[in-house]
Design an enzyme around this catalytic site. Structure first.
Site, PDB file in Angstrom:
ATOM      1  N   ASP A  98      12.875   6.416   5.588  1.00 22.33           N
ATOM      2  CA  ASP A  98      11.463   6.164   5.275  1.00 22.33           C
ATOM      3  C   ASP A  98      11.261   6.157   3.767  1.00 22.33           C
ATOM      4  O   ASP A  98      12.077   6.692   3.013  1.00 22.33           O
ATOM      5  CB  ASP A  98      10.565   7.230   5.909  1.00 22.33           C
ATOM      6  N   SER A  99      10.157   5.563   3.328  1.00 23.52           N
ATOM      7  CA  SER A  99       9.852   5.522   1.892  1.00 23.52           C
ATOM      8  C   SER A  99       9.328   6.863   1.387  1.00 23.52           C
ATOM      9  O   SER A  99       9.175   7.060   0.192  1.00 23.52           O
ATOM     10  CB  SER A  99       8.818   4.435   1.611  1.00 23.52           C
TER      11      SER A  99
ATOM     12  N   TYR B 117       6.363   2.047  -1.182  1.00 25.89           N
ATOM     13  CA  TYR B 117       6.975   0.721  -1.270  1.00 25.89           C
ATOM     14  C   TYR B 117       5.927  -0.397  -1.292  1.00 25.89           C
ATOM     15  O   TYR B 117       6.222  -1.500  -1.729  1.00 25.89           O
ATOM     16  CB  TYR B 117       7.907   0.488  -0.065  1.00 25.89           C
ATOM     17  N   GLY B 118       4.723  -0.116  -0.799  1.00 26.84           N
ATOM     18  CA  GLY B 118       3.694  -1.146  -0.593  1.00 26.84           C
ATOM     19  C   GLY B 118       3.441  -2.038  -1.795  1.00 26.84           C
ATOM     20  O   GLY B 118       3.150  -3.217  -1.660  1.00 26.84           O
TER      21      GLY B 118
ATOM     22  N   CYS C 238       9.515   3.049   7.960  1.00 24.88           N
ATOM     23  CA  CYS C 238       8.526   2.528   7.011  1.00 24.88           C
ATOM     24  C   CYS C 238       8.213   1.073   7.329  1.00 24.88           C
ATOM     25  O   CYS C 238       9.117   0.236   7.432  1.00 24.88           O
ATOM     26  CB  CYS C 238       9.094   2.653   5.599  1.00 24.88           C
TER      27      CYS C 238
ATOM     28  N   THR D 146       6.664  -1.227   5.543  1.00 24.73           N
ATOM     29  CA  THR D 146       6.953  -2.168   4.456  1.00 24.73           C
ATOM     30  C   THR D 146       8.447  -2.464   4.392  1.00 24.73           C
ATOM     31  O   THR D 146       8.856  -3.621   4.266  1.00 24.73           O
ATOM     32  CB  THR D 146       6.466  -1.586   3.114  1.00 24.73           C
TER      33      THR D 146
ATOM     34  N   GLU E 237      -4.310  12.954   4.809  1.00 26.87           N
ATOM     35  CA  GLU E 237      -3.612  13.952   4.001  1.00 26.87           C
ATOM     36  C   GLU E 237      -4.581  15.008   3.478  1.00 26.87           C
ATOM     37  O   GLU E 237      -4.199  16.147   3.221  1.00 26.87           O
ATOM     38  CB  GLU E 237      -2.862  13.274   2.855  1.00 26.87           C
TER      39      GLU E 237
ATOM     40  N   CYS F  57      -0.067   2.401  10.477  1.00 27.66           N
ATOM     41  CA  CYS F  57       0.325   3.382   9.465  1.00 27.66           C
ATOM     42  C   CYS F  57       0.561   4.690  10.210  1.00 27.66           C
ATOM     43  O   CYS F  57      -0.209   5.043  11.112  1.00 27.66           O
ATOM     44  CB  CYS F  57      -0.792   3.543   8.429  1.00 27.66           C
TER      45      CYS F  57
ATOM     46  N   HIS G 187       0.009   7.638   9.715  1.00 27.47           N
ATOM     47  CA  HIS G 187      -1.020   8.679   9.700  1.00 27.47           C
ATOM     48  C   HIS G 187      -2.152   8.433  10.700  1.00 27.47           C
ATOM     49  O   HIS G 187      -2.888   9.344  11.043  1.00 27.47           O
ATOM     50  CB  HIS G 187      -1.678   8.768   8.318  1.00 27.47           C
TER      51      HIS G 187
END
Lengths: 263, 263
Positions: free
Chosen positions: A10-11, A42-43, A73, A75, A151, A183, A185
């Site tokens: 993952d990023s 990474y986006g 990820c 992206t 978050e 996403c 989240h």
């Protein structure tokens, strides 16, 4: 039976939500997780940079002796999966593809996608869906605030509800059959999202779909494990103080020691 | 008189707001801007990584023949300014220091800081203020949602007002003399913030303070320019499609061609 671990790339920290789903559906597997926190996110990066970083991540995991790679990820999946699949002699599945296959199997045509601004700008989901289902109608919605809101822990206050209402304005009354939570989240807001949409919309948690597909693939290839006390290893490319908070919140007792990935 | 450009270093796009303030107060200066979009954001990186990246950025600007360097990124200022000042024989000012000097001159002791989670976690502002004003009372407030909200363009809707009310709860009735807007995006919310606080709180736009300090320093060192048609050059370490949108919104007609910074 194959005792080698699964490698999750993952990023950054978002993939921990996918990690949790993988554990849930594949409780007898050893896992090595690599979060490229040094290069997160990474986006906003070019395709060239993303391919280069993803290659580095996969090579790190191959050196750890994994039997299978998961790209958690979105992206990295959209920009680099096709390329790395050609380069390495190891099964690799990406977070986008397993959901696209699920939509194809269910014969869904009207699909909404909620994701970060970077993922939407990359057209990753739309392109991947149209490649498999050319007559699909895909409605993209960039939701830049939802990941930071998760978050922040604002997952059920008035601000979260108003923000989701605002984002869903463009997705309501569009006869959606599925809404992809693009996403990692976003499943935290599933209840609020469900309240805003019609009953029959399939709200898709991509980590869950991937984990079920992974289980199936491992069984098909006779590569599953039967570990009763599986080992989890977490590596990061840069020390990141917030990672531990997010990871321990998501993993609870499964939380492991975090190590720095040396190049 | 010194016709060489000023070099502005930032971790990404946020420094464009500082760039704009520099132009406003130093309209006769040539400027070279470097945005390290490849490594954005710095907030989640280790001190070691940030120092390394900041050195690279400064060396790039020195090679462009600049006379003065401005570090527009709060995280880079807090983690790397002291180190790079020792290494390079060129004047360097950072976004945090000029505001801390302003607070010291005004003899303020009760200071609030609104910033991103990464900046607050680094304790950059608190440490810098306490170094100069040991008896200061600094109240930190991490506002993770404000920067993405600004990029979303939600700067005066109901959600923005509720979010700012929520963040200011911990800063109200604290007898603040100053409130530092510790992220380059926050001045967009200045009006809402002002409405929530007492009349006499000095709400500090750090880009403005830095630009005035820069002007003073250039004059003191006889290094100012008198260009009537100054040149602006913008370099990025990675192509970033959203940069152009944000930059053109902030710079308007002053917008220049964006080039890729080769290592």
């Amino acid at each position: 039976m194959d005792k080698r671990p699964i490698g999750v790339f993952d990023s950054g920290v978002g993939g921990i939500a996918v990690f949790r789903e993988i554990i849930k559906y594949n409780p007898n597997e050893n896992i090595v997780y690599l979060g490229d926190t040094k290069s997160f996110p990474y986006g906003s990066k070019s395709k060239e940079s993303i391919v280069e970083l993803t290659k580095k991540g996969i090579e790190f995991l191959i050196n750890k002796g994994v039997k299978q790679i998961v790209i958690a990820c979105g992206t990295a999946t959209s920009q680099a999966l096709d390329e790395v699949k050609k380069l390495y002699n190891i099964p690799i599945i990406g977070i986008i593809n397993s959901t696209v296959e699920y939509i194809e199997q269910k014969n869904m045509k009207n699909v909404g996608v909620m994701a970060t601004a970077g993922t939407i700008r990359s057209n990753a989901w739309k392109n991947s869906i149209l490649q498999k289902i050319p007559d699909a109608n895909v409605i993209n919605k960039a939701c830049a605030l939802l990941a930071p809101m998760a978050e922040e822990g604002w997952i059920d206050n008035e601000i979260a509800v108003l923000t989701i209402k605002e984002y869903l304005k463009d997705l309501k009354d569009k006869n959606l059959q599925a809404l992809i939570l693009g996403c990692t989240h976003y499943p935290l807001f599933k209840k609020i999202i469900k309240n805003e949409l019609q009953e029959n919309v399939d709200i898709i948690d991509t980590g869950e779909i991937l984990s079920k597909a992974l289980k199936k693939e491992l069984i098909q290839n006779s590569m599953e494990n039967n570990e009763t006390e599986p080992k989890y290893e977490i590596y990061l490319t840069d020390t990141e103080t917030n990672f531990k908070n997010v990871a321990s919140k998501l993993l609870g007792n499964n939380m492991q020691e975090i190590k720095l990935a040396k190049e």
